[in-house]
Design a protein around this motif. Structure first.
Motif, PDB file in Angstrom:
ATOM      1  N   VAL A 185      12.775   3.589   4.239  1.00  0.00           N
ATOM      2  CA  VAL A 185      11.502   3.123   4.456  1.00  0.00           C
ATOM      3  C   VAL A 185      11.115   3.409   5.748  1.00  0.00           C
ATOM      4  O   VAL A 185      11.862   3.097   6.888  1.00  0.00           O
ATOM      5  CB  VAL A 185      11.446   1.454   4.583  1.00  0.00           C
ATOM      6  N   ALA A 186       9.959   4.476   5.756  1.00  0.00           N
ATOM      7  CA  ALA A 186       9.705   5.073   7.289  1.00  0.00           C
ATOM      8  C   ALA A 186       8.822   4.110   7.968  1.00  0.00           C
ATOM      9  O   ALA A 186       7.771   3.551   7.279  1.00  0.00           O
ATOM     10  CB  ALA A 186       8.977   6.353   6.831  1.00  0.00           C
ATOM     11  N   GLY A 187       9.012   3.855   9.257  1.00  0.00           N
ATOM     12  CA  GLY A 187       8.032   3.592  10.141  1.00  0.00           C
ATOM     13  C   GLY A 187       8.265   1.917  10.430  1.00  0.00           C
ATOM     14  O   GLY A 187       7.444   0.984  11.127  1.00  0.00           O
ATOM     15  N   LEU A 188       9.394   1.351   9.674  1.00  0.00           N
ATOM     16  CA  LEU A 188       9.689  -0.199   9.934  1.00  0.00           C
ATOM     17  C   LEU A 188      11.061  -0.409  10.283  1.00  0.00           C
ATOM     18  O   LEU A 188      11.890   0.200   9.803  1.00  0.00           O
ATOM     19  CB  LEU A 188       9.330  -1.004   8.818  1.00  0.00           C
ATOM     20  N   ALA A 189      11.219  -1.195  11.269  1.00  0.00           N
ATOM     21  CA  ALA A 189      12.685  -1.512  11.728  1.00  0.00           C
ATOM     22  C   ALA A 189      13.417  -2.544  10.755  1.00  0.00           C
ATOM     23  O   ALA A 189      12.474  -3.042   9.865  1.00  0.00           O
ATOM     24  CB  ALA A 189      12.493  -2.412  12.981  1.00  0.00           C
ATOM     25  N   ALA A 217      14.560  -5.360  10.890  1.00  0.00           N
ATOM     26  CA  ALA A 217      14.178  -6.762  10.968  1.00  0.00           C
ATOM     27  C   ALA A 217      12.800  -7.035  10.480  1.00  0.00           C
ATOM     28  O   ALA A 217      12.644  -7.968   9.681  1.00  0.00           O
ATOM     29  CB  ALA A 217      14.235  -7.168  12.369  1.00  0.00           C
ATOM     30  N   GLU A 218      11.935  -6.130  10.528  1.00  0.00           N
ATOM     31  CA  GLU A 218      10.425  -6.031  10.033  1.00  0.00           C
ATOM     32  C   GLU A 218      10.761  -5.959   8.267  1.00  0.00           C
ATOM     33  O   GLU A 218       9.974  -6.913   7.817  1.00  0.00           O
ATOM     34  CB  GLU A 218       9.818  -5.008  10.666  1.00  0.00           C
ATOM     35  N   VAL A 219      11.412  -5.040   7.854  1.00  0.00           N
ATOM     36  CA  VAL A 219      11.733  -4.923   6.404  1.00  0.00           C
ATOM     37  C   VAL A 219      12.263  -6.245   5.802  1.00  0.00           C
ATOM     38  O   VAL A 219      11.514  -6.793   5.001  1.00  0.00           O
ATOM     39  CB  VAL A 219      12.697  -3.792   6.230  1.00  0.00           C
ATOM     40  N   ALA A 220      13.078  -6.975   6.434  1.00  0.00           N
ATOM     41  CA  ALA A 220      13.648  -8.082   6.060  1.00  0.00           C
ATOM     42  C   ALA A 220      12.717  -9.271   6.082  1.00  0.00           C
ATOM     43  O   ALA A 220      12.643  -9.934   5.191  1.00  0.00           O
ATOM     44  CB  ALA A 220      14.914  -8.622   6.781  1.00  0.00           C
ATOM     45  N   ALA A 221      11.953  -9.379   7.235  1.00  0.00           N
ATOM     46  CA  ALA A 221      11.002 -10.192   7.345  1.00  0.00           C
ATOM     47  C   ALA A 221       9.842 -10.237   6.190  1.00  0.00           C
ATOM     48  O   ALA A 221       9.510 -11.133   5.717  1.00  0.00           O
ATOM     49  CB  ALA A 221      10.315 -10.215   8.750  1.00  0.00           C
ATOM     50  N   ARG A 222       9.344  -9.114   6.003  1.00  0.00           N
ATOM     51  CA  ARG A 222       8.384  -8.861   4.741  1.00  0.00           C
ATOM     52  C   ARG A 222       9.009  -9.141   3.456  1.00  0.00           C
ATOM     53  O   ARG A 222       8.172  -9.635   2.615  1.00  0.00           O
ATOM     54  CB  ARG A 222       7.926  -7.490   4.943  1.00  0.00           C
ATOM     55  N   LEU A 223      10.261  -8.741   3.254  1.00  0.00           N
ATOM     56  CA  LEU A 223      10.734  -9.028   1.851  1.00  0.00           C
ATOM     57  C   LEU A 223      11.008 -10.512   1.806  1.00  0.00           C
ATOM     58  O   LEU A 223      11.124 -10.987   0.717  1.00  0.00           O
ATOM     59  CB  LEU A 223      12.147  -8.198   1.814  1.00  0.00           C
ATOM     60  N   SER A 224      11.208 -11.077   2.927  1.00  0.00           N
ATOM     61  CA  SER A 224      11.498 -12.815   2.945  1.00  0.00           C
ATOM     62  C   SER A 224      10.351 -13.508   2.453  1.00  0.00           C
ATOM     63  O   SER A 224      10.455 -14.838   2.356  1.00  0.00           O
ATOM     64  CB  SER A 224      12.251 -13.221   3.972  1.00  0.00           C
ATOM     65  N   GLU A 225       9.227 -13.140   2.629  1.00  0.00           N
ATOM     66  CA  GLU A 225       7.936 -13.924   2.544  1.00  0.00           C
ATOM     67  C   GLU A 225       7.760 -13.989   1.069  1.00  0.00           C
ATOM     68  O   GLU A 225       8.021 -13.427   0.107  1.00  0.00           O
ATOM     69  CB  GLU A 225       6.703 -12.973   3.128  1.00  0.00           C
ATOM     70  N   THR A 238       6.797  -0.459  -6.684  1.00  0.00           N
ATOM     71  CA  THR A 238       7.191  -2.089  -6.450  1.00  0.00           C
ATOM     72  C   THR A 238       7.588  -2.425  -4.973  1.00  0.00           C
ATOM     73  O   THR A 238       6.882  -3.420  -4.419  1.00  0.00           O
ATOM     74  CB  THR A 238       8.265  -2.481  -7.263  1.00  0.00           C
ATOM     75  N   LEU A 239       8.516  -1.541  -4.315  1.00  0.00           N
ATOM     76  CA  LEU A 239       8.965  -1.693  -2.844  1.00  0.00           C
ATOM     77  C   LEU A 239       7.734  -1.693  -1.966  1.00  0.00           C
ATOM     78  O   LEU A 239       7.562  -2.441  -1.122  1.00  0.00           O
ATOM     79  CB  LEU A 239      10.057  -1.293  -2.554  1.00  0.00           C
ATOM     80  N   ALA A 240       6.998  -0.597  -2.200  1.00  0.00           N
ATOM     81  CA  ALA A 240       5.800  -0.417  -1.187  1.00  0.00           C
ATOM     82  C   ALA A 240       4.797  -1.370  -1.310  1.00  0.00           C
ATOM     83  O   ALA A 240       4.336  -2.116  -0.218  1.00  0.00           O
ATOM     84  CB  ALA A 240       5.194   0.742  -1.638  1.00  0.00           C
ATOM     85  N   ALA A 241       4.595  -2.093  -2.428  1.00  0.00           N
ATOM     86  CA  ALA A 241       3.641  -3.152  -2.834  1.00  0.00           C
ATOM     87  C   ALA A 241       4.215  -4.489  -2.038  1.00  0.00           C
ATOM     88  O   ALA A 241       3.401  -5.082  -1.325  1.00  0.00           O
ATOM     89  CB  ALA A 241       3.497  -3.369  -4.006  1.00  0.00           C
ATOM     90  N   ALA A 242       5.634  -4.605  -2.123  1.00  0.00           N
ATOM     91  CA  ALA A 242       6.157  -6.086  -1.482  1.00  0.00           C
ATOM     92  C   ALA A 242       6.137  -5.600   0.080  1.00  0.00           C
ATOM     93  O   ALA A 242       5.978  -6.721   0.770  1.00  0.00           O
ATOM     94  CB  ALA A 242       7.436  -5.952  -2.199  1.00  0.00           C
ATOM     95  N   LEU A 243       6.150  -4.376   0.424  1.00  0.00           N
ATOM     96  CA  LEU A 243       6.300  -4.210   1.824  1.00  0.00           C
ATOM     97  C   LEU A 243       4.908  -4.034   2.503  1.00  0.00           C
ATOM     98  O   LEU A 243       4.814  -4.097   3.753  1.00  0.00           O
ATOM     99  CB  LEU A 243       7.238  -3.088   2.298  1.00  0.00           C
ATOM    100  N   LEU A 257       3.224  -1.311   2.425  1.00  0.00           N
ATOM    101  CA  LEU A 257       2.779   0.252   2.582  1.00  0.00           C
ATOM    102  C   LEU A 257       2.642   1.063   1.617  1.00  0.00           C
ATOM    103  O   LEU A 257       2.447   0.646   0.533  1.00  0.00           O
ATOM    104  CB  LEU A 257       4.456   0.524   2.945  1.00  0.00           C
ATOM    105  N   ARG A 258       2.252   2.171   1.912  1.00  0.00           N
ATOM    106  CA  ARG A 258       2.158   3.283   0.977  1.00  0.00           C
ATOM    107  C   ARG A 258       3.429   3.799   0.214  1.00  0.00           C
ATOM    108  O   ARG A 258       4.356   3.844   0.967  1.00  0.00           O
ATOM    109  CB  ARG A 258       1.289   4.508   1.632  1.00  0.00           C
ATOM    110  N   ALA A 259       3.302   4.243  -1.074  1.00  0.00           N
ATOM    111  CA  ALA A 259       4.389   4.610  -1.483  1.00  0.00           C
ATOM    112  C   ALA A 259       4.917   5.904  -0.920  1.00  0.00           C
ATOM    113  O   ALA A 259       6.460   6.120  -1.003  1.00  0.00           O
ATOM    114  CB  ALA A 259       3.995   4.970  -3.185  1.00  0.00           C
TER     115      ALA A 259
END
Length: 99
Positions: free
Chosen positions: A85-89, A91-99, A58-63, A65-67
């Protein structure tokens, strides 16, 4: 979700994300912030690791990314978990989850 996500911390591999899961929900989805954690509803029951696998998917789909880029690193048997979460800062994780 239009609210700010503040449950991300830096990790040498990317980001650590604090998550609070709600198993046996009607459907699996990221529900939004819940205090200092991200609330994720999961349709799977917390039996034999099924909820953990569904959480990662579920998180991979929301971000977007691959599982395999996500890993539950703490809280394997509880509702409060930490997911790497590998490979994302953060701030990027927060931005992707806020969309």
């Amino acid at each position: 979700m239009a609210t700010t996500i503040d449950c991300c911390e830096p990790d040498p591999a990317g980001t650590r994300l604090r998550v609070r899961v709600v198993p046996r929900s009607r459907r699996s989805a990221v529900a939004g912030p819940s205090g200092a954690a991200l609330r994720v509803r999961l349709a799977a029951p917390p039996v034999e690791g099924r909820a953990n696998r569904e959480l990662v998917a579920t998180l991979a789909a929301a971000l977007g990314l691959r599982a395999r880029d996500l890993e539950v690193v703490a809280g394997l048997r509880g509702r409060e978990k930490v997911v790497r979460v590998a490979g994302l800062a953060p701030a990027e994780v927060a931005a992707r989850l806020s969309e």
